[in-house]
Design a protein around this motif. Sequence first.
Motif, PDB file in Angstrom:
ATOM      1  N   ARG A  42     -16.200  23.301   5.835  1.00 39.96           N
ATOM      2  CA  ARG A  42     -17.447  22.420   5.707  1.00 39.96           C
ATOM      3  C   ARG A  42     -18.496  23.211   5.366  1.00 39.96           C
ATOM      4  O   ARG A  42     -19.282  23.159   4.637  1.00 39.96           O
ATOM      5  CB  ARG A  42     -17.774  21.792   7.009  1.00 39.96           C
ATOM      6  CG  ARG A  42     -18.985  20.859   6.791  1.00 39.96           C
ATOM      7  CD  ARG A  42     -18.500  19.821   6.067  1.00 39.96           C
ATOM      8  NE  ARG A  42     -19.699  18.819   5.836  1.00 39.96           N
ATOM      9  CZ  ARG A  42     -19.641  17.765   4.940  1.00 39.96           C
ATOM     10  NH1 ARG A  42     -18.694  17.607   4.181  1.00 39.96           N
ATOM     11  NH2 ARG A  42     -20.480  16.975   4.929  1.00 39.96           N
ATOM     12  N   THR A  46     -20.524  23.170   1.709  1.00 36.83           N
ATOM     13  CA  THR A  46     -21.959  22.961   1.947  1.00 36.83           C
ATOM     14  C   THR A  46     -22.835  24.016   0.887  1.00 36.83           C
ATOM     15  O   THR A  46     -23.669  23.782   0.297  1.00 36.83           O
ATOM     16  CB  THR A  46     -22.413  22.833   3.156  1.00 36.83           C
ATOM     17  OG1 THR A  46     -21.868  21.611   4.024  1.00 36.83           O
ATOM     18  CG2 THR A  46     -23.868  22.686   3.353  1.00 36.83           C
ATOM     19  N   VAL A  73     -19.080  16.780   0.200  1.00 32.31           N
ATOM     20  CA  VAL A  73     -20.573  16.930   0.737  1.00 32.31           C
ATOM     21  C   VAL A  73     -21.342  16.140  -0.428  1.00 32.31           C
ATOM     22  O   VAL A  73     -20.977  16.172  -1.684  1.00 32.31           O
ATOM     23  CB  VAL A  73     -20.883  18.393   0.626  1.00 32.31           C
ATOM     24  CG1 VAL A  73     -22.227  18.473   0.909  1.00 32.31           C
ATOM     25  CG2 VAL A  73     -20.035  19.125   1.602  1.00 32.31           C
TER      26      VAL A  73
END
Length: 120
Positions: A42, A46, A73
């Motif tokens: 993640r 990001t 995202v």
Amino acid sequence: MPAGSLTSAEQAALDVTIRAAEQECRAEISVFVGPIEGHDPRAFATSLHNTLVLPKRSILVMVDPTLRAVEVVTGGDIRRHLTDTEAALAIAEMTSSFGEGDLAGGLTRGIRLLAEHARA
């Protein structure tokens, strides 16, 4: 061909899918397929998203086939139309195809779903 890679024909078809999806939802869509840096998919996704030209109007799909990690995202403008639940549905569609060994098909279906839900 290594597991988790796309042929040049699949890449070209995916580019066509991305352009059509962008026209449908008026967002910039980027796809990253490959090994991530670090241990947090993640955070990596990001950080990639934040480097895009228009992150507020962008959707990033990140797939690390080795880790079996998929992340979506979205920028602030996109989140007004594309909910986390809808993004999770697209991820489920992608991972179902990935589990059958169909990386290109999974990406195509996932991108189409994201665009459909992200329409303003």
